[in-house]
Design a protein around this motif. Structure first.
Motif, PDB file in Angstrom:
ATOM      1  N   ARG A   1       0.813  -1.226   0.000  1.00  0.00           N
ATOM      2  CA  ARG A   1       0.000   0.000   0.000  1.00  0.00           C
ATOM      3  C   ARG A   1       0.844   1.274   0.000  1.00  0.00           C
ATOM      4  O   ARG A   1       0.286   2.373  -0.020  1.00  0.00           O
ATOM      5  CB  ARG A   1      -0.936   0.005   1.214  1.00  0.00           C
ATOM      6  CG  ARG A   1      -2.005  -1.081   1.167  1.00  0.00           C
ATOM      7  CD  ARG A   1      -2.790  -1.159   2.463  1.00  0.00           C
ATOM      8  NE  ARG A   1      -1.936  -1.472   3.595  1.00  0.00           N
ATOM      9  CZ  ARG A   1      -1.525  -2.696   3.913  1.00  0.00           C
ATOM     10  NH1 ARG A   1      -1.903  -3.721   3.176  1.00  0.00           N
ATOM     11  NH2 ARG A   1      -0.746  -2.900   4.954  1.00  0.00           N
ATOM     12  N   ALA A   2       2.152   1.128   0.014  1.00  0.00           N
ATOM     13  CA  ALA A   2       3.012   2.313   0.034  1.00  0.00           C
ATOM     14  C   ALA A   2       2.800   3.135  -1.232  1.00  0.00           C
ATOM     15  O   ALA A   2       2.648   2.595  -2.328  1.00  0.00           O
ATOM     16  CB  ALA A   2       4.472   1.902   0.153  1.00  0.00           C
ATOM     17  N   THR A   3       2.794   4.451  -1.080  1.00  0.00           N
ATOM     18  CA  THR A   3       2.566   5.343  -2.231  1.00  0.00           C
ATOM     19  C   THR A   3       3.863   5.792  -2.884  1.00  0.00           C
ATOM     20  O   THR A   3       3.837   6.457  -3.919  1.00  0.00           O
ATOM     21  CB  THR A   3       1.752   6.569  -1.797  1.00  0.00           C
ATOM     22  OG1 THR A   3       2.454   7.236  -0.740  1.00  0.00           O
ATOM     23  CG2 THR A   3       0.364   6.145  -1.310  1.00  0.00           C
ATOM     24  N   SER A   4       4.993   5.474  -2.278  1.00  0.00           N
ATOM     25  CA  SER A   4       6.288   5.817  -2.869  1.00  0.00           C
ATOM     26  C   SER A   4       7.278   4.717  -2.516  1.00  0.00           C
ATOM     27  O   SER A   4       7.055   3.932  -1.591  1.00  0.00           O
ATOM     28  CB  SER A   4       6.782   7.174  -2.364  1.00  0.00           C
ATOM     29  OG  SER A   4       6.998   7.130  -0.968  1.00  0.00           O
ATOM     30  N   ARG A   5       8.379   4.672  -3.266  1.00  0.00           N
ATOM     31  CA  ARG A   5       9.416   3.661  -3.048  1.00  0.00           C
ATOM     32  C   ARG A   5      10.753   4.354  -2.820  1.00  0.00           C
ATOM     33  O   ARG A   5      11.023   5.416  -3.397  1.00  0.00           O
ATOM     34  CB  ARG A   5       9.512   2.726  -4.259  1.00  0.00           C
ATOM     35  CG  ARG A   5       8.240   1.922  -4.515  1.00  0.00           C
ATOM     36  CD  ARG A   5       7.965   0.941  -3.402  1.00  0.00           C
ATOM     37  NE  ARG A   5       6.637   0.317  -3.538  1.00  0.00           N
ATOM     38  CZ  ARG A   5       6.029  -0.336  -2.571  1.00  0.00           C
ATOM     39  NH1 ARG A   5       6.620  -0.479  -1.391  1.00  0.00           N
ATOM     40  NH2 ARG A   5       4.838  -0.867  -2.772  1.00  0.00           N
TER      41      ARG A   5
ATOM     42  N   GLU B   1       5.662  -4.647  -7.855  1.00  0.00           N
ATOM     43  CA  GLU B   1       5.667  -3.340  -8.517  1.00  0.00           C
ATOM     44  C   GLU B   1       5.598  -3.463 -10.041  1.00  0.00           C
ATOM     45  O   GLU B   1       5.260  -2.513 -10.731  1.00  0.00           O
ATOM     46  CB  GLU B   1       6.928  -2.563  -8.133  1.00  0.00           C
ATOM     47  CG  GLU B   1       6.983  -2.136  -6.680  1.00  0.00           C
ATOM     48  CD  GLU B   1       5.895  -1.133  -6.345  1.00  0.00           C
ATOM     49  OE1 GLU B   1       5.963   0.001  -6.849  1.00  0.00           O
ATOM     50  OE2 GLU B   1       4.958  -1.496  -5.611  1.00  0.00           O
TER      51      GLU B   1
END
Length: 199
Positions: free
Chosen positions: A61-65, A106
């Motif tokens: 659910r992370a919006t950035s990496r 991803e």
């Protein structure tokens, strides 16, 4: 992370494997296989234990990496073949290797998702024989789930019997040849899978 190039535009083999806490037998075994792929004209890029330790626990659910996550995913996206090496921890693959592979979610919406159509060489190391077989079986199952093609030969290495050194040496010549066979197989099967870019 090491990036070794044999020539501009050469196809890429990505190696994934090792343990946290220094260069391990697993990572040394992976380097032997990657060396053989490089001798076949491939570039190689290694994501060892130190690199995988920098990857945060995968959160879908992370919006950035992080930059480390992005570098790993982009390398696999650009690969023509992959080699995965894991120690056998409690009968299966290590958490850091599994976390890295989970990050390939991803690529789910890519034109080539996950490890689709890629030849994937497999290496398992363990202090004894029992965990090597179950770890290879787990790796094969994961690669199939990621739509990759495990190569016919996989190396199961008992580190009670086989020792590695910092210079790339292997105490058992037969094990060294098994690891080199994995590197040659991924190089040989990459064109068959259509994974090598056209000249």
């Amino acid at each position: 992370m090491s990036d070794e190039t044999t020539g501009a535009g050469a196809p890429l083999v990505v190696g994934i494997g090792g343990t946290i806490g220094g260069i391990s037998s697993t990572e040394r075994a992976l380097r032997v296989a990657l060396d053989a792929a490089r001798e076949e004209g491939f570039r190689t890029r290694l994501f060892g234990g130190e690199d995988m330790a920098r990857l945060p626990l995968y959160d879908p659910r992370a919006t950035s990496r992080t930059p480390e996550e992005q570098a790993f995913v982009e390398s696999v996206r650009g690969a023509s073949a992959v080699i995965i090496a894991s120690p056998g921890y409690h009968g299966s693959i290590s958490g850091v290797v599994k976390n890295a592979l989970d990050l390939l979610e991803e690529t789910a919406r890519d034109r080539r998702p996950y490890l689709a159509d890629l030849p994937v060489g497999l290496i398992a190391t363990a202090y004894g024989w029992q965990a090597t077989g179950s770890t290879i079986a787990a790796l094969r199952s994961i690669v199939h789930a990621l739509r990759g093609w495990p190569t016919p030969f996989a190396a199961a290495i008992n580190t009670q019997l086989t020792k590695f050194d910092d210079a790339g040496g292997v105490s058992d010549p037969a094990v060294r040849e098994q690891l080199r066979l994995i590197g040659r197989q991924v190089a040989r099967f990459a064109p068959l899978a259509g994974a090598v870019p056209a000249e």
